[in-house]
Design an enzyme around this catalytic site. Structure first.
Site, PDB file in Angstrom:
ATOM      1  N   SER B 478       0.901  -1.317  -0.073  1.00  0.00           N
ATOM      2  CA  SER B 478       0.175  -0.107   0.096  1.00  0.00           C
ATOM      3  C   SER B 478       0.858   1.374   0.132  1.00  0.00           C
ATOM      4  O   SER B 478       1.536   1.573  -0.880  1.00  0.00           O
ATOM      5  CB  SER B 478      -0.834  -0.205   1.264  1.00  0.00           C
ATOM      6  OG  SER B 478      -2.143   0.072   0.761  1.00  0.00           O
ATOM      7  N   ASP B 489       9.891   5.900 -10.169  1.00  0.00           N
ATOM      8  CA  ASP B 489       9.299   6.693 -11.449  1.00  0.00           C
ATOM      9  C   ASP B 489      10.272   7.844 -11.620  1.00  0.00           C
ATOM     10  O   ASP B 489      10.373   8.373 -12.680  1.00  0.00           O
ATOM     11  CB  ASP B 489       7.893   6.908 -11.279  1.00  0.00           C
ATOM     12  CG  ASP B 489       7.167   5.659 -11.313  1.00  0.00           C
ATOM     13  OD1 ASP B 489       7.541   4.796 -12.125  1.00  0.00           O
ATOM     14  OD2 ASP B 489       5.818   5.461 -11.075  1.00  0.00           O
ATOM     15  N   LYS B 504      -0.963  -4.313  -3.447  1.00  0.00           N
ATOM     16  CA  LYS B 504      -1.894  -3.732  -2.805  1.00  0.00           C
ATOM     17  C   LYS B 504      -2.092  -2.472  -3.571  1.00  0.00           C
ATOM     18  O   LYS B 504      -1.219  -1.436  -3.115  1.00  0.00           O
ATOM     19  CB  LYS B 504      -2.164  -3.638  -1.516  1.00  0.00           C
ATOM     20  CG  LYS B 504      -3.339  -3.219  -0.869  1.00  0.00           C
ATOM     21  CD  LYS B 504      -3.845  -3.196   0.440  1.00  0.00           C
ATOM     22  CE  LYS B 504      -4.768  -2.418   1.047  1.00  0.00           C
ATOM     23  NZ  LYS B 504      -4.722  -0.987   1.075  1.00  0.00           N
TER      24      LYS B 504
END
Lengths: 103, 604
Positions: B478, B489, B504
């Site tokens: 999460s 990224d 998740k």
């Protein structure tokens, strides 16, 4: 490859086998034999991450010491945490990667 | 309906209640169940990310999920019970929409009869003279077992279960004795005395009796409402694995674990279903300040101030805790039995108790033989946040504080450890990610039927511009995955750890069922539902759902051969993709990733 990581990989394979083998014998002789085998096999790996990594020094921050030493419970928990980090081969690896990043 | 303003997300923890009860159900209890069920279903219909049609397909799925959870070791129900219950297989949707409990009541009736049968088989097995030379095996994994064909078959299963339990203990005792015998006499344990095999077999048998007697008594004391919780959770489980019903006490436990704070006496308790034992006194808390309560004390009774004391015998831990916790400033009187057998009453005034073990903390690391020195290390076990109290601890602020402390020590590189961090507050992970970049998008969240909403770090300040490593493993879920994904990224940090994180990619929100029902205070509190209301996406448009975050550098792991994570759950939401957003940062880019990968290739 780091010896500890090799051990961890082998241990992972062993764990998988133990987990998959859920049908146990209820014959005393066989039961004893199976358990003994498992135990001997497990013993090979129980030293993984048991020893402090040579040369790795973990230090609390000066500013935290007052709180940490305020009571026995906290001191004890902190001691265990630091000892765990000193044995943590993943932290060691992170440091080696950091060394390469700093180049 | 009012939502609590906060967003939570974390790996769920299913609670399975099993047991038997012989009380006559009170009308108000059934009314309460109906209200719980109806309100929960309304909530799903209106707010769940992936609402379901309540039809035959729903019914069949519910049937099998509920049966799995009711008797997941296949110890109590037999094939005939399943056949009887199967006539409802396609009717559970009507049971829900028309609110009747035919199926549920029958399942409880058969299950409780199963417990009574099992108990008698168990008692017979316990006095049986087993032959340990016969070739036979027992399947320990409940999922791999079939239901017992009939009562004889069930009896045989119980004989084997008990035989196994005895055998296991017997064998350990023999092994231990053998180890002692192998040592020279003066190194053996004090009072060591070699005992006969028959002696150890007898010991094993009486130990099994002790454990199972308690277990059966716990099962018999389970209430209808606890069984209803299992049913409600099976319904919730069809929507996705992170949608669950929470009884009021479980919600309270969740809030405590998120905030690291509670109102009570500051003692950790453990209950074996009969006795409640003190295991730890939290330093600085009310019990610690009062001074008389000690670890190993048994709490027998609890009174609110000068009210009549309540006997705790036979209560499960949640019930016990509900009597002991309470508002700051109120008094609780514990009747306690100490080690030496004396009884006394200890009055304690409740207060706020802080459990700081779960908060962020840091150290510096030196590894001079490899030429690295003064590296900062921050440990964060959870993305905790105190949603009810602005003055309470919020992990993003705490991590910022740790970074500042490390910078004061001239630290130039930081390792952020998110291993085993199951997630938590969405707001905090966005803020925390922002400490390492100027400003920009961190994650996209998408509600059903809406365009994605981009959550951005709007704070131009960069708290830390040095080298950053994020450590993860397959239990990092999460919020941990959001932070790792964003740093990956942006090419801002090197992510290291197990072959992938948990997987998740969903956001949950708590809905207090009481807020959805007007009046009816006599049946409140109804509990809460945690439900999945959004999916989240990386800024590159991909999702961490099922796939997790794949670290830049993968390290071997003890659990790498075992299937773990979101993809192993029934009814996990699928992996999907949306458009990427624009993002870039020039605080610091990981420059030599290719070289890092080559250098570390030998690891895999």
């Amino acid at each position: 490859m780091n010896e500890t990581f090799q051990m961890i990989s082998k241990n992972a394979a062993r764990l998988k086998e133990v987990r998959d083998d859920s049908d146990v014998s209820l014959k005393l002789e066989d039961f004893q034999e199976e358990r003994m085998e498992e135990k001997t096999e497990a013993k090979k790996y129980d030293k993984i991450m048991e020893n402090a990594i040579e040369g790795l020094v973990v230090k609390n921050l000066e500013v935290d010491l007052k709180t940490i030493n305020a009571d026995e419970g906290k001191t004890e928990r902190n001691k265990k945490w630091i000892e765990g980090l000193e044995k943590d081969v993943y932290v060691q690896e992170a440091l080696l990667i950091m060394k390469d990043m700093m180049k | 309906m009012r939502f609590k303003r906060s967003l939570y997300f974390a790996i769920p923890c299913f609670l399975f209640f099993v047991g038997a009860s012989f009380t006559v159900y009170q009308a108000s209890e059934v009314e309460k169940d109906t209200l719980r069920l109806k309100t929960m279903m309304d909530g799903f219909k209106n707010y769940h990310f992936n609402p379901l049609e309540i039809n035959d397909n729903f019914s069949e799925k519910l049937f099998s999920l509920y049966m799995d959870r009711l008797d997941n070791g296949k110890r109590f129900l037999v094939q005939d019970d399943i056949t009887q219950l199967s006539k409802y297989k396609a009717k559970l949707d009507e049971n829900i929409t028309e609110i009747n409990y035919d199926f549920f009541d029958m399942s409880v009736l058969l299950y409780e009869a199963g417990i009574q049968r099992a108990k008698s088989y168990y008692n017979e097995a316990l006095v049986k003279d087993f032959d340990y030379t016969i070739e036979e095996t027992l399947e320990l994994d409940g999922d791999k077992r079939e239901y017992s064909k009939n009562y004889d078959d069930q009896k045989l299963r119980w004989e084997k279960l008990i035989k196994y339990e005895i055998l296991n203990r017997y064998n350990s005792s023999l092994e231990k004795q053998k180890e002692e015998l192998a040592k020279p006499k003066d190194e053996r344990k004090e009072n060591f005395e070699e005992k006969s095999n028959d002696y150890w077999l007898g010991e094993a048998r009486s130990d099994v009796k002790k454990v199972f007697d308690k277990w059966f008594s716990r099962m018999e004391n389970t209430k209808r409402s606890d069984r209803m919780d299992v049913y409600l959770n099976a319904i919730a489980g069809l929507y996705d694995p992170h949608t669950n019903y929470y009884a009021p006490i479980e919600k309270q436990n969740f809030d405590i674990s998120m905030s690291g704070k509670l109102e009570g006496i500051g003692a950790r308790l453990q209950s074996d279903g009969e006795e409640t034992k003190v295991t730890e006194i939290i330093t600085g808390g009310p019990a610690w300040k009062e001074g008389s309560l000690k670890p190993n004390d048994i709490i027998i009774k609890v009174a609110q101030g000068n009210e009549e004391p309540v006997d705790l015998n036979g209560m499960n831990i949640n019930e016990v805790v509900s009597y002991i916790r309470g508002k700051k400033g109120t008094e609780v009187r514990l009747t306690v039995k100490t080690d030496d057998g004396t009884e006394r009453i200890i009055p304690i005034v409740r207060d706020i108790v802080i459990m700081d073990e779960g908060y962020a903390k840091s150290v510096t690391l030196d590894y001079e033989k490899e030429g690295v020195k003064n590296i900062g290390y921050i440990y964060l076990p959870r993305f905790y946040a105190d949603f009810k109290d602005k003055e309470g601890r919020q992990c993003a602020e705490d991590v910022a504080q740790e970074v500042l402390k490390l910078k004061n020590q001239n630290v130039e590189s930081i390792i952020l450890d998110l291993r085993d961090n199951g997630g938590g507050s969405l707001r905090d992970v966005v803020k925390m990610s922002g400490l390492f970049i100027e400003k920009g998008p961190i994650v996209q969240v998408k509600s059903r039927d809406r365009d994605p909403n981009i959550l951005e770090d709007e704070d131009k300040r960069v708290l830390f511009d040095g080298n950053l490593i994020v450590m993860v493993n397959q239990f990092s879920a999460s919020a941990s995955e959001i932070l790792a994904a964003a740093m990956q990224d942006y090419n801002r940090a090197v992510i290291i750890g197990s072959k992938s994180t948990f997987g998740k990619g969903t956001v949950q929100r708590f809905v207090n069922l009481d807020d959805m029902v007007w009046g009816q205070t006599e049946v409140k509190p109804l509990g809460s539902v945690k439900m999945t209301i959004q999916k989240f996406y990386r800024i590159d448009g991909g999702s961490t759902q099922l796939k997790g975050v794949v670290p830049d550098i993968i390290l071997p792991d003890t659990y790498q051969k075992i299937d773990l994570g979101e993809k192993e759950y029934d009814y996990a939401l699928e992996w999907t993709k949306i458009d990427p957003v624009k993002y870039s940062q020039n605080v610091r880019n990981v420059k030599n990733m290719d070289k890092l990968l080559i250098a570390k290739k030998e690891l895999n």
